[in-house]
Design a protein around this motif. Sequence first.
Motif, mmCIF file in Angstrom:
data_model
loop_
_atom_site.group_PDB
_atom_site.id
_atom_site.type_symbol
_atom_site.label_atom_id
_atom_site.label_comp_id
_atom_site.label_asym_id
_atom_site.label_seq_id
_atom_site.Cartn_x
_atom_site.Cartn_y
_atom_site.Cartn_z
ATOM 1 N N PRO A 142 77.035 -13.267 -45.940
ATOM 2 C CA PRO A 142 75.625 -13.649 -46.081
ATOM 3 C C PRO A 142 75.421 -15.137 -45.799
ATOM 4 O O PRO A 142 76.293 -15.966 -46.103
ATOM 5 C CB PRO A 142 75.309 -13.326 -47.547
ATOM 6 N N GLY A 143 74.277 -15.447 -45.176
ATOM 7 C CA GLY A 143 73.895 -16.847 -44.956
ATOM 8 C C GLY A 143 74.579 -17.510 -43.783
ATOM 9 O O GLY A 143 74.560 -18.738 -43.681
ATOM 10 N N THR A 144 75.214 -16.739 -42.883
ATOM 11 C CA THR A 144 75.919 -17.386 -41.774
ATOM 12 C C THR A 144 75.175 -17.228 -40.444
ATOM 13 O O THR A 144 75.698 -17.557 -39.391
ATOM 14 C CB THR A 144 77.363 -16.820 -41.626
ATOM 15 N N GLU A 145 73.938 -16.697 -40.506
ATOM 16 C CA GLU A 145 73.170 -16.510 -39.274
ATOM 17 C C GLU A 145 72.816 -17.891 -38.702
ATOM 18 O O GLU A 145 72.495 -18.816 -39.454
ATOM 19 C CB GLU A 145 71.864 -15.736 -39.548
ATOM 20 N N SER A 146 72.905 -18.026 -37.372
ATOM 21 C CA SER A 146 72.559 -19.294 -36.716
ATOM 22 C C SER A 146 72.029 -18.965 -35.324
ATOM 23 O O SER A 146 72.099 -17.810 -34.894
ATOM 24 C CB SER A 146 73.808 -20.182 -36.601
ATOM 25 N N ALA A 147 71.525 -19.993 -34.623
ATOM 26 C CA ALA A 147 71.012 -19.753 -33.267
ATOM 27 C C ALA A 147 72.146 -19.226 -32.383
ATOM 28 O O ALA A 147 71.951 -18.346 -31.547
ATOM 29 C CB ALA A 147 70.459 -21.057 -32.710
ATOM 30 N N GLU A 148 73.345 -19.772 -32.601
ATOM 31 C CA GLU A 148 74.486 -19.354 -31.783
ATOM 32 C C GLU A 148 74.939 -17.929 -32.140
ATOM 33 O O GLU A 148 75.304 -17.137 -31.278
ATOM 34 C CB GLU A 148 75.630 -20.350 -32.026
ATOM 35 N N HIS A 149 74.924 -17.613 -33.446
ATOM 36 C CA HIS A 149 75.359 -16.290 -33.912
ATOM 37 C C HIS A 149 74.226 -15.660 -34.722
ATOM 38 O O HIS A 149 74.235 -15.696 -35.955
ATOM 39 C CB HIS A 149 76.618 -16.402 -34.796
ATOM 40 N N PRO A 150 73.235 -15.067 -34.018
ATOM 41 C CA PRO A 150 72.036 -14.591 -34.738
ATOM 42 C C PRO A 150 72.341 -13.543 -35.802
ATOM 43 O O PRO A 150 71.619 -13.437 -36.786
ATOM 44 C CB PRO A 150 71.156 -14.014 -33.614
ATOM 45 N N LYS A 151 73.414 -12.756 -35.606
ATOM 46 C CA LYS A 151 73.726 -11.735 -36.622
ATOM 47 C C LYS A 151 74.650 -12.279 -37.714
ATOM 48 O O LYS A 151 75.000 -11.574 -38.643
ATOM 49 C CB LYS A 151 74.394 -10.522 -35.958
ATOM 50 N N GLY A 152 75.102 -13.495 -37.546
ATOM 51 C CA GLY A 152 75.978 -14.088 -38.555
ATOM 52 C C GLY A 152 77.444 -13.827 -38.261
ATOM 53 O O GLY A 152 77.810 -13.325 -37.190
ATOM 54 N N LEU A 153 78.274 -14.146 -39.252
ATOM 55 C CA LEU A 153 79.727 -14.020 -39.080
ATOM 56 C C LEU A 153 80.262 -12.894 -39.954
ATOM 57 O O LEU A 153 79.628 -12.506 -40.941
ATOM 58 C CB LEU A 153 80.418 -15.332 -39.471
ATOM 59 N N MET A 154 81.419 -12.408 -39.580
ATOM 60 C CA MET A 154 82.056 -11.341 -40.366
ATOM 61 C C MET A 154 83.565 -11.583 -40.402
ATOM 62 O O MET A 154 84.092 -12.390 -39.635
ATOM 63 C CB MET A 154 81.779 -9.980 -39.736
ATOM 64 N N VAL A 155 84.220 -10.844 -41.332
ATOM 65 C CA VAL A 155 85.691 -10.850 -41.333
ATOM 66 C C VAL A 155 86.179 -9.415 -41.478
ATOM 67 O O VAL A 155 85.452 -8.558 -41.984
ATOM 68 C CB VAL A 155 86.307 -11.686 -42.494
ATOM 69 N N GLU A 156 87.413 -9.176 -41.025
ATOM 70 C CA GLU A 156 88.065 -7.893 -41.282
ATOM 71 C C GLU A 156 88.955 -8.103 -42.501
ATOM 72 O O GLU A 156 89.706 -9.091 -42.563
ATOM 73 C CB GLU A 156 88.912 -7.463 -40.075
ATOM 74 N N VAL A 157 88.836 -7.207 -43.491
ATOM 75 C CA VAL A 157 89.602 -7.379 -44.731
ATOM 76 C C VAL A 157 90.799 -6.425 -44.698
ATOM 77 O O VAL A 157 90.662 -5.252 -44.341
ATOM 78 C CB VAL A 157 88.723 -7.078 -45.969
ATOM 79 N N PHE A 158 91.976 -6.928 -45.032
ATOM 80 C CA PHE A 158 93.187 -6.108 -45.074
ATOM 81 C C PHE A 158 93.577 -5.900 -46.537
ATOM 82 O O PHE A 158 93.537 -6.839 -47.326
ATOM 83 C CB PHE A 158 94.322 -6.768 -44.288
#
Length: 457
Positions: free
Chosen positions: A388-404
Amino acid sequence: MMVKQQAEKGMTNEGVAVQVCGLIKTYPSTYTLGCSCVCCCCCLKVKRTAPYHAVKGLWLNLAKGQLFCLLGPNGAGKTTTISCLTGITPITGGDALVYGHSVASSVGMAKIRRLIGVCPQFDILWDALTGQEHLELFANIKGLPPSEIKSVAAKSLSEGKLKTATNVRVGNYSGGMKRHLSVAIALIGDPRLVFLDEPTTGMDPITRRHVWDIIEDAKKGRAIVLTTHSMEEADILGDRIAIMAKGKLRCIGTSIHLKSRFGAGYVCNINFSTTNGEPQTEPVKFFFYNHLDLKPTEESKTFLTFIIPHNKEPLLARFFAELQEREYEFGISDIQMGLTTLEEVFLNIAKQAELESSSAAQENLVVLHLTSGTSIQVSMGVRFVGIPGTESAEHPKGLMVEVFWKTDDAGTLCISHHSPEAPIPPNVELIKNESLIGDMPVGFTIDPNQILNANGR
Ligand SMILES: Nc1ncnc2c1ncn2[C@@H]1O[C@H](COP(=O)(O)OP(=O)(O)OP(=O)(O)O)[C@@H](O)[C@H]1O
């Protein structure tokens, strides 16, 4: 389903030792005294907990002469199932027939008790008695003829670590020796059905191997039900393996069947020779990426490991023929292929069950500490999670991680590590429920299929 249909038609099978027919166990509500204030004198309230559905309708057949291994994370309902089948706890619904006798009736249960041996999860032993005295006591309880009791007890103590401890009081036994004695007690009197609930917990590797030999020998002519958190133990001893989670059976079959049906695919290990100069790992990585769109899951200077998903199977014959032709050019010393491990199957099933239950109720959240420094809460078992809160002009959908994920020694699912933060692909549909529990944001779960499709995996 087949088991259910057979049971409903009243069909019996000669080779079956136990028929579990829709077994249900619900622990009733409990009442506790509690209050939320500091003074504790004016507002003591009786709190009622909800009934707990520990086993939710189990159908399965256990064959004679086979070891049936029941796996599952903590709280899956394994011990409760054993307790229902051995009469330790009354069942709430359904039934189970042990050699034709019903666990639901007291007459049936009295007959079942004469047919079974049990190694409970926690040792029930007396510190003041020796190993020999324990076995004599249980041989007596099982109704062995008095003339045979001493020799039967001595025989089961005659091998391994217990031999030297025959006349030592159990109070002086190590934890592993106590488990060993509990297994010997379960097997005394030649029971036709044996329950071993985590029998090798706390044993050193040598004693464990010895007990595995005893269990393997004991399969002949009887059925054994074993629960364990050791995937190695399940793989070695289990003729059939079932995985339970959240009170339900999730899958059942031989180890090979489960690995090919529920595992991620194949593990391919490539070793490189160092005799003809530098190993050519980079060209091999490119070769895998170019042909199969795969990156290594592990790598060093002299080896590479790839997980090859099942959907790549049609490409594999040509791929490996070409790789073998170029072995010398790449400096490969050997290529090993195998199915992914039982541990991975277990993790997949446990994660899926956790995810189902945490999406049903917003619970089972664990804290994920991101390497970027922030922390978020994520649903137990989630694979891809949006931050949450990682949306930006460069990454409109935000960031994610894969959890192991991994399981700890006690079988509890916990976070192992996470991938670097990456942009959420633009074509992925997000269902965002912005929420904050406590003062920490909750990451949003992303459907893994969308990510895999978006990345062409
Ligand atoms: N007497 C009881 N009253 C209420 N709930 C119980 C009782 N005994 C067990 N439970 C609950 O039932 C669930 C299943 O427990 P069970 O001991 O069968 O799990 P398990 O699969 O054997 O786990 P573990 O691997 O930790 O031994 C757990 O959530 C447990 O808290």
